[in-house]
Each structure stands twice: as structure tokens, then as C-alpha cells.
Design a protein around this motif. Sequence first.
Motif: not given
Length: 596
Positions: A3, A30-32, A39-42, A61
Amino acid sequence: MGTAVPKGKKVVQDSVKLVNKYPDGGFYSYFWEKPDGDIAEKIAFMVGIDEWQVYIGTGAYLDTIDAEIARRSAEFASKVNTRVQTAILILLTATLLILLSAYFFSRRLQHNLMLFQHAFNDAVENGIHLNKDSIFFNEFKQLAGSVNRMIDRLNRQTSILRHTAQHDALTDLPNRLTGNDHLETMLQTVAEHNASLALFFIDLDNFKEVNDTLGHSAGDQLLRQVAERLQGTLREEDHLARLGGDEFTIVTGFMPDKDDAVTIAQKLLDCFTAPFTVGEQQIFAGASIGIAIYPEHGHSSELLLRNADAAMYQAKRNGKNAFAFYDSHLTVNLQHRINMIDSLRRAIDNQEFCLHYQPQVCVKRSLTVSCEALIRWPREQGWISPADFIPYAESSGLINPIGRWVIREACEQWVRWRDQGLSLRAIAVNISCHQLQEPDFIDHIVNCLTETGCPAQALELEVTESALLDTPEKLTRLYNMGIRLALDDFGTGYSSLSYLKQLPLNKIKIDRSFIDHIAHDVNDLAITRAILTLGKSLKLEVIAEGVEENQQLDVLRDEQCPLIQGFIFSPALAADDFFEYAMRHGKNEDRITRMG
């Protein structure tokens, strides 16, 4: 992946590993950190290009993708809803239009059906065609064509039926009902114009003799020809109808003067002057015409017909083949005729008649050798003379059943007398022309003789000269059977002496018209003497009838007349009285029984 926020290098390293592991490219996430700091999953896709020694990748995203999917789903759902609503609206609109079209079509169809039904009923009721131009649908137009053809057939059949109902089948003239309707119409018309008309009632003379001698088909031919001649004689405004049988009526148009009726009547009689061709024979026919004038002789059709009928019978009594106008006294005569015929019918049913017997005496031997049976009609008001009722019996046809009864009763009486010891040579019975024309007359004679036990030679039939000439074959058969034939009223007819020698006869009777004045009139004496000589030459018995005075008897005895009949010896007697007379007025009873 953890995380914690990865570093850029870590991301690159992971991408290289992925490419190496999957040369054709692959996904990884991955999260970016987003530009807004969240922060959001991409998710990314990496692929390597060896010849360039580089890696190419792209990513997005996931929450952005979810938002886009949601947005597009909402947009799609909105479009779908809009299209569904539009489709439903279109469907509803179409359904409504269809229903409205069906409603208006059904209304129009119903209206056309009602119009067609009314037109059809009117066409059938009045026999007229349907107007196809006023009908919309082709199917109805075709149906209307079929209906019109059916109406044509119905009109033809109706016309035939109407003509048949209103016209006589034999002559095609208007029948009784149509003639009466026309008379009613004309009476109304002349009443409105204060005018007159004439009604002619025509009856053929001796038509029954044509039917009896030549057959009914010959009678039908004669009626058709008579109808044609009568029709050809009339004016355009005159109306001819056949009542039935041999009776016709003519209703004239306006009749200014009674003399015009005389002119028409004479023309009608003139059309009977020429003979009628029936089969291969030519026959002469006459007619008796009665005339009634409106309003002088009646105001109703029924009264005019009755009065014209009475006048017609008067024309017959005047000698036939003539015309007569109605006179008030004819109504009394007609009513008397109706009453007399009605009484005759009851008399036949109730057996009211009886026979009386007048002796026929042999002058030389003073013996009763035979008798003549004479019909009598006793009634409460007294005896009715045969001269008063026989003409009505003949004109109505009742003479046939009366004559049959007379023949049988005479045969039975002769047998009763024989059983009592009185054997007469013969019992004489008068026979009319009407009886001789009956098809089964001879059969009736044979039955009477057989059933009563009377021998043929004991029955003597008295016939007139006209009957002898009209039915010679039938009389010859009777003569050959042994039945005696006597010529009645000899000298008053029209037959020639050449006929007399050819016809079958046993006896001739001198008419009383020559006997009445024989003691004082040289002409009557000469005629009587000639008849006696003729009878002797032809080997015929001769009897003088109507002898009432001694002077007449003396002359006849001097002239050697063999047989006498008349009041000088006895009137006609009842059966028991005649038996006593015959037994008493012979020289002795034995001689009477031996006469034969």
C-alpha cells in the motif's frame, strides 16, 4: 504490491520484469498519486520493442475508468430510455391510428351494409335493380350484380305467377276474379262521370253435348276458338273474361245509349254464325246472352252479374242463340229456379219421388198390355207437375240421378207385378238426351236389369227424335240387347223418313197434338192415318197418346190404331191402383198374364 507509494524506479523495474516475462505485452496495476494529490490505483499495459531497445506503456486510473463507465452507462441508459419511450409512443400512436382506422372502416362498412340491406329489401320488394354506382366496395358491387340477376329471375317468375293467377289457363283470358275487379273499377269510373255501361253474360248453347259426344279436348278447342272470336269482335275499351266452364262476361266502356248494347250483342251473336273447326270436324255453336245495364239494372257488381245471368237464362228460354235484357220479373224467376233446384237436390237425397203408371191398352182385345212410368213429386203443398220441375232438372244436370232412379224403380216394379201374377209386355220409361249422353248409361241399364231380374224385353225406353239422331250407336246397342225402343212425339220433330227406316225402333207414338182435333180436323186425321200406315209398313207398333174423348177413340178404332194411351181409359195410377186396374179391366186375369 504494498500500500506504500512506490517510487518511480520501482515502477520501471516492475515494468521491465513484466515485459521480459511477457514479450507480447501485459497488464499490471499499481497505486499512483493523481494530479489532485489523491492516491489511486492505476492499471498499465507495457510492451517492449527490441529493435529500438525501448519499452512502451500506457495506463489509466481505475476510478477514472469506473467513472467513465458509469457515465457512459448512464448516457446509454438515457439514450435507451429515450428510444424506448419513442418506440412506445410510436407504437401507441400506430395502435391508436389502427384502432381509429378500424373504427371508421367498420362504421363505413356498417353504413354500407345498412344501405345495402335497405336497397336489397327495396329491390326485392319492388322488383327493381340495385344501383351499383352507389355501392363502394367491389365485393358489394359483385354481390349487387348477383342480386340484380336474382331479381330479374324473380320478376319473370312473379310475372308468370301473376298472369296465371289473373288469367284463365285454357283461353288466356282474364279469369273470374280479374273480370270482377275490372267491373268494380269500371263501376267507380262511370259513377264519377254519371255515365252508363253494359254487362254481357254469355253462355254457350248445348256445350255439354260437345263434351259428351266429342270429348273434353274437343270442348276445350271450341272454348279457345270462341274466346278468340269474341275478343276479335270487341272494341278496345271492352273487357272480356271467362268465368269458368262455357260462361264469359264482357264489361263495356262508357255506353251512351242502350241501342249500343243491342249492336254489340248482335255482333257477338254474328261471330257464332260460321262453324268452328274442332279436330277434323266442323260444328256449329250458339250462345245465349244476358245484358244488364248500369245503373238501370243495378249499382253493384254482384247485382249486375246476377241480373245479367237471369237475362241469359231468359234468352235460353226464348229459344237460345239470342240475347235478352234484364227485366225485374226475371229476378223472381231466378229465385224460383234457385229454390226449385235446391228442392230437387233434397228430393233426390230424401227419395221424395214416386212413379205412377198409365195403362197402354190394346184396342182390339181391350187389354192392358203395357204401361208408361211417369214420375210424380208429392209435396206438402200438393203434387208438383213434371212439366214444372223436369226443365230445371235437365238444365241443372239433376235429370241424370233422377233418371237413374226411375229406370231402377220401373224394373223393380215390373218384377213385383210379375210375382203378383201380372205379366205386362213392357214398362215404358222416358229418357232424356242428357241421360243418353252419360258415358255409363248403358252400364247402368245392364246393372238394373241384372240386379232386379227384369228381362231386357220388358223395359221400353221412350226417346225423342233428336235423341235418336244424336246417339244412334248407343241406341243400337240397347236395341241389340233386347231392350224395346219407342219414338216419342212422332211427327213433331225434324227427322226425315229415310232416317226412320235405318234406326232401331219397336214402336212409334203419335203425338197428342194430332189426336186433340182428330175427330174434326181432316189434316190431323190424314197425318194420323199416314203414321199408322207407315208404322204398319215398317212393322212397328203404333200407339196414340193423349186420348181423352170417345170421339177420338172411335176414330182411332176405325183407323185400326192398335194401342191407346190416355184418360179415356185411365190417368196415371199408383202401383197398387194400377195392378187392380190391370187385373180388373181385362177380359179375364188369365189372358192378362198370358200377354207377351
